[in-house]
Enzyme design. Structure first.
Site, short mmCIF file in Angstrom:
data_model
loop_
_atom_site.label_atom_id
_atom_site.label_comp_id
_atom_site.label_asym_id
_atom_site.label_seq_id
_atom_site.Cartn_x
_atom_site.Cartn_y
_atom_site.Cartn_z
N ASP A 1 -14.15 16.12 -40.70
CA ASP A 1 -14.06 14.71 -41.06
C ASP A 1 -12.64 14.19 -41.00
OD1 ASP A 1 -16.66 15.39 -41.72
OD2 ASP A 1 -16.65 14.31 -43.62
N ARG B 1 -8.31 13.72 -58.44
CA ARG B 1 -7.97 12.60 -57.56
C ARG B 1 -6.67 11.89 -57.93
NH1 ARG B 1 -10.61 15.11 -53.95
NH2 ARG B 1 -12.82 14.61 -53.73
N ASP C 1 -14.90 8.67 -55.37
CA ASP C 1 -13.58 9.17 -55.00
C ASP C 1 -12.72 8.11 -54.34
OD1 ASP C 1 -13.86 11.64 -56.12
OD2 ASP C 1 -14.80 12.50 -54.34
N SER D 1 -22.86 18.33 -49.71
CA SER D 1 -21.51 17.81 -49.73
C SER D 1 -20.82 18.49 -50.90
CB SER D 1 -21.56 16.29 -49.93
OG SER D 1 -20.28 15.80 -50.20
#
Lengths: 404, 404, 404, 404
Positions: free
Chosen positions: B17, B97, B126, B180
């Site tokens: 990705d 994050r 996110d 995921s």
């Protein structure tokens, strides 16, 4: 002051302590005693209490089976809130006291008694729960708490008093347990004795309702719990009354080593105290209720409940069940449960309560079309997120531009 | 608008990705790309990411080991609050994050980049966490979120783009996982695929960090965790750095089947989503932290923390780590931890985390002399309870006298 | 995308902005427009709006008198909470929007419209309130917010568009006010123009509903407000409908210079904005409601309400009237109002709202026998206070003994 | 029990009550009495108290000017929170008690006293505040509260006792005020007498610090208050110490009829009580502090403060200033005040405190370029609002699609 009490309703278990209290009340206050013994699922026969009260000359003896009322009107409303005191305690003792207080007052009204009495000590939470309840329901009631008045402050003195006054003392279960225990359909608790050292690990033979995880079966068991308006109503598809359902889950959970808890908690009267608890069914229900809420309840509704929960739990722990603030919070909580309908599948294994599935035909808010990682065919417009983030960030950007 | 970006810092994992994003950024914005790859304990080699970035012509490549900073400055402060989102989730992804956002901004400042970019989709939390952090720390920054912009909205289109642009695609771990995933020192998460049906039970071969409780050893293991000012500093008496301690607990906990969680959570962007998490060390630390607080922290301090916790957890979940309100709450929480010193003994067994003891030479507020069921030699005057109850009941008595 | 709208319900005032929007909707979307004009007490004739809509060819014209519904079902429930946004703002604009949203959706259902539209800009709170309401009540509705779409971003462009399309522009009240205003039965608000400098003092000629305190009568006026279940039902003993009562208080309060407010508030979309408000009746009612609660409401009930109020106020400010969390909080608030019955006597004088007396035959919890500084004949035992204090202090004493 | 007290520190005003207490302590406990008299701005000479104590044979006499400490370390920290008890009361009495408690304990430590004593009754809040403070700061201290012990429960008995023991009784201010009063730099309070009827309007001649709004000047007065880190530091540009600033505002405010309050409040000991308060300076400072926060404080920071405020105020009202939970909340509050810098312009007129302007060179978050109703040249993208609203609405839309 002592001799102005004519009749007192005593919460009577039939055990040594409350038998001594019965006699002591008669002697000290020269009053008549009405005994009240309730079955709230503590797992003991009630008829011996009747026989003992009769043997002690009591004329008005109340023996009530309150199990369904206890679970339906006290335990389940509390469970709608996912209530945990101090993050862990399921409030097993706390939630039974308001019901006892209510019945004491009702019986006082029926029998024309002017006082109620209980066997809770002056150090604990239970005296507060009994008495706040009694005062809230009958403000002019007199409350007699012998442990705060007399000087029988040890087991030896109690036994001596019993012998002196011809109170029969049975030595049940062989030697006396070193623990102070309390049981009802929701839990059994242990305090005192070796537990007074918080570094001491509770011994295996203390626990009575559950096997240890080590001794539990090697094969997991699955149960399905059906919820209606936030309350469990069926097990594995079979409808059950509240008390039956909880008792059944206690049995199943206990067999799988579920629901043991060992903690140091803060009492309302100001000290810390060590308690061990077994709450097999309640532990399962807490997990299951959160699971059914997770798919049927709106996010902000759930968060609001979560933020109020510690306070709601403290109210119950501290004895304020009958207060206006608890009722107000219950209104809010109950209003959130209308859509909490569905089924939760739970796996039980050696102390573990694992959510294996949750579904709700009528009320699920889980929308796989929106949540999917695959192409959602326009159900959700990812571009919306940019504006969402930009405006949520705006106040922080302005602040950062000012050098914060 | 597209061509006003000159240099962009990309959070780059080296996977498909973000490799596609790298190329897409160059092509779409005609800009230079700086890659940033961090070790936050996800358990993957970082050097391949460097090699890949070099192979794709990147000139400025940042590779940082942030593990200690991550645990010390993000995980541990959060754990001081006993933070759980929606009663269960330990915030493993959420807490990483803000650190990534901070480094992206720092690198943008160092390299003179005018934008940052990430690989999070437009449906998830996110993107919000990255971008709120970036805007709060550098208000003028440009954020590029390719998933919200491009039309490569399936794995097939990504692979086609990769092939077309000569981006090497390794097929690691044999076939592609249907999930995921996200991992760091605190947890690994799974979403998507078969989990999109909340009635579907997660399959055993999904889990990567822990054995199942069934497969865990038949013998329990005890660990002692030492706390200083609310943070764990030693394991079984051996001092450890934050990252080492958490990694060690992950290993031990994972071996005992600890820390699996399966839930449906509410995302900040508005939908419900199913997530499975493995947080072995974190699960142990949450239990242990509550235990050490239980003997060292004042009741009302603890209750205040508990009431604010859901909100604090939501702030972190929603991406507001760098907000003034999170900092204010952190001030309150940290002020409560000064006396949270001592040792907790934990028993681990087949998925169970059991508190076996807690002690604090310096800071225990547990006073056995007061709490005891035995004669306390005057440490506590039981008669005080009468006035305590009477005045706490007064408002309810007055109301009851008015017929309420 | 534009041409898939067939019929749109427009919140139509008859003024320049919404007249331009009417035309713009027809032109841009090629759709039919239904106009909806409501009387919520803004103090303007509605028939001109009908005439204008007819003149512009509108076939379905809705004109509703919503004044009683507005006050009864929106203003009064909110006032039960003593709601103030950011400590000061009485939410006059915020509380009207959910009603407009509800009527827009109802009319869309009645007329088979597939969209609704409003004249709120993309910077303010009102767009959020209209649209959250519309989406909550009719999730598939299309919302058209012209100010976010078109390029008519100044008054000049609007006028040019009007002239070009033959929209009649009346220049009422001589020159255009420099302020953006909004009025309903609860308040009138002013924003923009010179107010955009927070150091600038609002000019006297801006205010429309009240005289200045300086210009108010030199003699005070007393009013008595009767409450039933938390709502005002009579003025000086004369029963009045909700809208009549509020309108009457607006008149009386305005004459005494009451209810002006000048503040900088935080909008939901992220920026600070200056607002001036006149809320004469609401200012009186807030003071009076607190006064009647002060003698009829339990302490902890009142404190619980006070702690939740800021959040409840934010929900309304941010547009979440129709959300489940607002309804849950309303359940809690309404449950607290059953006993809020009685009379409050208020003195009005040059901007001051002074409580001169409060009484409740049926529900007063004020007990002069207990509160008295004189001999209370045993109504209260002062010795109870010792135990009360001792146990409340216990946790702090134990901590202090540990050197904290 | 009585005769184990050797030396007691008495909070001594020099008035009748505490003079009787002085003598009564000596007689009842056979102990030495140390007197402590503080100037906290109550507006009375302290030297007469010294003379009286000397005349009564007291050897250790403490007379302290605590005015600056009082305002700097107690009033101002509290004002940072915008604290109001039950929505209205500025906590004038409550905030002084912790300081007195602290000095009593310090003097006990200095003089080797083993007890402290005060003249608060057993019905009020002040006993709780004094004693919780004393216990928190010196857990082993003995507290003697004569009003809870003796039978001198009327003014007649006090006078008789005084005469019998040769205690001089001055009849100051002509006839005895019918009110129980308390004063310090923050306020003066009135309770009792005719106020015990909540329907009775306080008489004009009761008020001592302020003129009535009717008697205030016909011309308004403007003052500018400068804030640094949330505290006022200058008036009309002139730097002032905390006590001077508050005293000056009391004078100015009182002259304009500002700061009168008449309410029924809920005491911690359980009953409702009527109180009248004059807080001229505090009333101005509350309004001014909110105004400076309105332009310098982040929205969510302000809302968090607002939500915690009622609880913080209750802590102070109930006497928990020295508790860990108050300190934790103070940490949070103080962390919010770093940027609260600037100037507020206030208009005072006949009881009204009107914000006429607020500015902050260094810290204003008010951004006219974003907030403007005019063309903002791209400072704010109105299209962002669509995504913001859409995602905030998503959960409600999903629910509505399910028929909720």
């Amino acid at each position: 002051m002592a001799n102005d009490v004519k009749k007192v309703v005593l919460a009577y278990s039939g055990g040594l302590d409350t038998s001594v209290i019965l006699k002591w009340l008669e002697d000290t206050y020269g009053c008549e005693v009405v005994t009240f013994t309730a079955d709230i699922g503590q797992g003991e026969e009630l008829e011996p209490a009747r026989a003992k009260a009769q043997a002690m000359g009591v004329k008005e003896i109340y023996i009530d089976d309150l199990r369904e009322e206890f679970v339906r009107d006290f335990v389940f409303p509390m469970f709608r809130a996912n209530a945990l005191y101090e993050g862990e305690y399921l409030l097993g003792t706390s939630i039974a006291r308001p019901l006892i207080a209510k019945r004491l007052v009702e019986i006082a009204n029926e029998t024309g008694a002017d006082a109620v009495s209980h066997g809770a000590t002056g150090k604990g939470n239970d005296q507060v729960r009994f008495e706040l309840g009694a005062y809230a329901l009958k403000p002019g009631i007199r409350v007699i708490a012998p442990w705060r008045e007399w000087d029988l402050n040890s087991r030896e003195k109690l036994l001596a008093y019993a012998e002196q006054h011809g109170i029969p003392v049975e030595m049940k279960r062989g030697k006396k347990s070193p623990y102070s225990m309390d049981a009802n359909l929701l839990h059994i608790s242990y305090e005192g004795g070796p537990l007074e050292d918080p570094w001491f690990e509770a011994e295996e033979d203390m626990w009575r309702w559950s096997v240890s995880p080590e001794a539990a079966p090697d094969k997991p068991e699955y149960v399905e719990i059906t919820y209606e308006k936030g309350d469990p109503v069926a097990l594995n598809g079979e409808p059950m009354s509240p008390a039956t359902l909880l008792a059944t889950l206690n049995r199943i959970g206990g067999a799988h080593g579920i629901g043991r808890l060992d903690l140091v908690e803060n009492r309302y009267v100001g000290m810390k105290s060590r308690g061990c608890y077994e709450t097999p069914g309640g532990t399962i229900l807490l997990k299951a209720h959160r699971a059914i809420e997770s798919i049927t309840m709106d996010r902000e509704a759930a968060h609001l409940k979560d933020e109020l929960m510690p306070r709601y739990a403290s109210l119950i722990y501290n004895g304020y069940w009958w207060s206006p603030e608890r009722r107000m919070m219950q209104s809010l909580i109950d209003a959130s449960q209308v859509h909490v309908n569905g089924v939760v599948r739970i796996k039980l294994y050696k102390g573990n309560v694992i959510v294996a599935g949750r579904k709700s035909e009528s009320d699920s808010l889980f929308d796989a079309h929106i949540a999917t990682f695959e192409d959602d065919a326009g159900a959700y417009n990812q571009k919306d997120a940019e504006g969402f983030i930009k405006l949520n960030a705006l106040r922080m950007r302005i602040a950062a531009q000012r050098g914060r």
